[in-house]
Design a protein around this motif. Structure first.
Motif, mmCIF file in Angstrom:
data_model
loop_
_atom_site.group_PDB
_atom_site.id
_atom_site.type_symbol
_atom_site.label_atom_id
_atom_site.label_comp_id
_atom_site.label_asym_id
_atom_site.label_seq_id
_atom_site.Cartn_x
_atom_site.Cartn_y
_atom_site.Cartn_z
ATOM 1 N N HIS A 382 -63.132 11.824 -36.041
ATOM 2 C CA HIS A 382 -62.881 13.023 -35.238
ATOM 3 C C HIS A 382 -64.151 13.446 -34.498
ATOM 4 N N PRO A 384 -65.122 15.987 -32.386
ATOM 5 C CA PRO A 384 -65.735 17.321 -32.484
ATOM 6 C C PRO A 384 -66.341 17.594 -33.864
ATOM 7 N N GLU A 387 -69.672 15.933 -34.083
ATOM 8 C CA GLU A 387 -70.681 16.646 -33.298
ATOM 9 C C GLU A 387 -71.338 17.733 -34.136
ATOM 10 N N GLN A 388 -70.558 18.323 -35.027
ATOM 11 C CA GLN A 388 -71.107 19.362 -35.911
ATOM 12 C C GLN A 388 -71.872 18.758 -37.086
ATOM 13 N N SER A 429 -71.074 10.564 -27.256
ATOM 14 C CA SER A 429 -70.831 11.426 -28.408
ATOM 15 C C SER A 429 -71.463 10.846 -29.663
ATOM 16 N N THR A 485 -57.937 20.076 -23.020
ATOM 17 C CA THR A 485 -59.333 20.332 -22.672
ATOM 18 C C THR A 485 -59.556 20.477 -21.174
ATOM 19 N N ARG A 549 -65.186 19.369 -24.836
ATOM 20 C CA ARG A 549 -66.113 19.682 -25.915
ATOM 21 C C ARG A 549 -67.374 18.835 -25.798
ATOM 22 N N GLU A 550 -68.389 19.211 -26.509
ATOM 23 C CA GLU A 550 -69.669 18.511 -26.464
ATOM 24 C C GLU A 550 -69.479 17.039 -26.786
ATOM 25 N N GLU A 552 -67.676 14.904 -25.225
ATOM 26 C CA GLU A 552 -66.372 14.381 -24.849
ATOM 27 C C GLU A 552 -66.374 13.930 -23.389
ATOM 28 N N ARG A 600 -74.202 13.897 -21.811
ATOM 29 C CA ARG A 600 -73.150 14.009 -22.816
ATOM 30 C C ARG A 600 -71.747 13.912 -22.248
ATOM 31 N N THR A 601 -71.619 13.925 -20.948
ATOM 32 C CA THR A 601 -70.286 13.853 -20.344
ATOM 33 C C THR A 601 -70.331 12.866 -19.195
#
Length: 624
Positions: A382, A384, A387-388, A429, A485, A549-550, A552, A600-601
């Motif tokens: 996953h 997101p 990322e955390q 990511s 998103t 999201r970050e 992504e 990041r994108t």
């Protein structure tokens, strides 16, 4: 209390009771055919001068033919219930039996026929006449039976799209089942070669462009797609046309379900969102698969996950000596065991509870079980969440992969398939970067061992735990809103069984250090999926855009910037190579720094939201 028999038992008992009568009647018709054929043969031979026909010798010849037909027909299983009435198999056996009878009778007739007042050509003339009568009787009986077992007047009138083998099989099953809920009224096919085809009385009436006219003329209320190679884009086209005309669209089960006996071609179902976005039929080369799986000890990590459990179900079909399913999720292992062994007792050696982060436990499993082929599907996926918690991505996706690679090398595993992701191509990511390192470690191990250690990369799989479709379904069931998103975000999709088919295939054709990239078809816009699901639900659900999201991407990629797309062995598998990295060069701090410093994108993926989220009603979005 008396037990009530089911309709199936009653029907079967009635069929068994009627079987001797049916077989004796069948022989009686064949005997009558021989008698009539011999009489006509002599009449023709004497040019209708009946005075020259010797009745007694002719009757003896008829009796001999009847006795021989019974004996030889019994030997060929004609009167023992082996063949379905009126099939090509029965006609072939009947022809062989009649020819043998004719040969046996022909020898004495030719040698002694004149002295017995029997023309020597009698049997030669009677042979085609008798065979014609026997075949005609069977054909008439088959027509009679098929008329009696047609679907009832209350059956739904359907169009069948596809006049090939599957279409013919489907129509035949429908037309010979009195309890069928469907009555085929017309065939549709776009190929000119099928323009004049007719199956069981159902004719091709036109192509998809003629659908409106055909539906109107036949009063059909549904269309059934009976094409094995129907992919997602084709089904979307048919579904869109069907919805425009108010026709329900139905599809057949997957071909592998039909071939395995799990489903019948007549087990139709409504078209689903999975069919519309992720159906990619796979041509599997069984020979190359059986060569590296049959009789081998195969271990699958992450066997309790969506990909791992389906891999196990497919691998077991190729006859491995032992299938070892390893996971840290005991519930997932139980479901995997249900799919492969038919039970979830969890008390057998095919399930192993272990964590790929636990080096001693992993090494102990490999030392004891000594697998020869490994599919490494264990991973955190996953985006997101990782990322955390990038530490967890490093521990599982990087170090966990290294642990499995080392354990495999120690016991001499000769084929190792690492399951990767499209997010490893030009990664932006934590998930993508961690899986990219896993690919490089696998390539490094291939150079160290010289063995087939390779990676397989593909995009999103439909229906996996926590994936988009189950999430959208839950949001729709709860009344919404559906969160997307970005209006233009796209993803590659494939069903889990089809993805695993290609993974297993890739393991048979890959070379050391390669990354094999599965063809996922065209990317699908997530907004389109959300709108289709809302439309299929019949509810009025709003769509909320939350912003990427970050880490992504707006558009995922399957192939990296420096990778080739050659497909030398399979039309849906590209072969590429990645740079290898040795464990000594692993630097977690540097890895994290590179992730944070990199773009990041991609393609201006950030959606400006201002102070709040963008909200668009599904009905409004369809007009844009």
């Amino acid at each position: 209390m008396a037990k009530t028999d089911s309709p199936e038992r009653i029907l079967e008992r009635g069929f068994r009771a009627a079987r001797p009568v049916r077989l004796s009647t069948q022989f009686g018709l064949d005997a009558g055919a021989w008698a009539l054929a011999i009489v006509l043969a002599e009449v023709f031979r004497y040019e209708f001068d009946l005075s020259q026909v010797a009745v007694v010798p002719m009757l003896l010849l008829i009796a001999s033919a009847v006795v021989l037909q019974l004996a030889i027909g019994w030997t060929f299983h004609l009167y023992r219930g082996r063949f379905t009435y009126g099939t090509f198999e029965e006609v072939r056996a009947l022809s062989a039996a009649v020819v043998v009878v004719a040969v046996v009778l022909c020898v004495p007739t030719v040698l002694f026929g004149t002295s017995l007042s029997i023309p020597r050509s009698t049997i030669l003339i009677a042979l085609p006449i008798g065979l014609l009568f026997m075949c005609a009787a069977r054909y008439m009986k088959r027509l009679y039976v098929e008329r009696r077992v047609r679907p009832g007047l209350d059956a739904q009138r359907v169009l069948v799209y596809g006049a090939g083998y599957l279409g013919a099989t489907l129509i035949r099953r429908m037309m010979t089942d009195p309890d069928s809920p469907y009555l085929p009224v017309a065939l549709i096919d776009d190929q000119p070669a099928y323009r004049n085809v007719r199956h069981s009385g159902v004719a091709v009436r036109g192509t998809l462009s003629d659908l409106e006219r055909i539906a109107s003329e036949t009063d059909a209320s549904a269309i059934v797609v009976a094409i094995a190679s129907a992919d997602a884009s084709f089904l979307r086209r048919v579904n869109d046309e069907g919805e425009r005309l108010g026709l329900h669209v139905k599809v057949l089960p997957r071909l592998d379900e039909i071939l395995s006996g799990e489903k019948q071609p007549s087990d139709l179902r409504d078209i689903s969102i999975e069919d519309l976005i992720g159906r990619h039929p796979v041509d599997t080369d069984v020979g190359s698969i059986a060569g590296y799986l049959a009789g081998k000890r195969v271990l699958v990590t992450g066997a309790g996950g969506s990909i791992g459990s389906e891999l196990c179900r497919q691998i077991v079909q190729y006859g491995p000596a032992e299938l070892i399913m390893l996971d840290r999720d005991e519930t997932g292992l139980q479901m995997a065991q249900l799919g492969t062994a038919g039970h979830g007792l969890l008390d057998t050696r095919d399930v192993v509870l272990a964590d790929i982060r636990d080096v001693p436990a992993l090494q102990a499993v490999f030392e004891e079980r000594r697998p020869e082929v490994v599919f490494h599907a264990a991973a955190l996926k996953h985006l997101p969440m990782l990322e955390q918690y990038p530490d967890e991505a490093w521990k599982t996706n990087v170090m966990g992969t290294l642990n499995v690679l080392n354990a495999a090398r120690e016991v001499g595993v000769d084929t190792f398939v690492n399951i990767s992701t499209d997010k490893a191509a030009n990664p932006t990511s934590v998930l993508g970067h961690s899986k990219r390192v896993a690919e490089k470690l696998t390539a490094w191990m291939a150079t160290e061992t010289g063995l087939r250690y390779l990676s397989v990369r593909f995009g999103n799989v439909i229906g996996s735990r926590g994936s988009m479709l189950p999430t959208f379904s839950a949001l729709i069931k709860a009344g919404g809103p559906i969160t997307v998103t970005h209006p233009e975000v796209t993803r590659f999709f494939m069903t889990i069984p089809e993805a695993c088919q290609l993974v297993v295939q890739a393991g048979g054709i890959g070379k050391p250090a390669e990354v094999l990239i599965l063809d996922m078809g065209e990317p699908v816009r997530i907004l389109d999926v959300a709108e289709r699901m809302i439309e299929m639900s019949g509810k009025d659900i709003e769509i909320v855009f939350t912003g990427l999201r970050e880490g992504e991407k707006l558009h995922e990629e399957l192939v990296g910037a420096s990778e080739s797309t050659d497909r030398p062995l399979h039309p849906k598998i590209s072969h590429a190579r990645v740079n290898s990295i040795s464990p000594e060069r692993l630097d977690k701090a540097g890895w994290e720094a590179r992730i944070r410093s990199a773009r990041r994108t991609n393609e201006a993926a950030v959606l400006g939201l201002g102070d709040g989220a963008l909200v668009r009603n599904a009905e409004d979005s369809q007009r844009d």
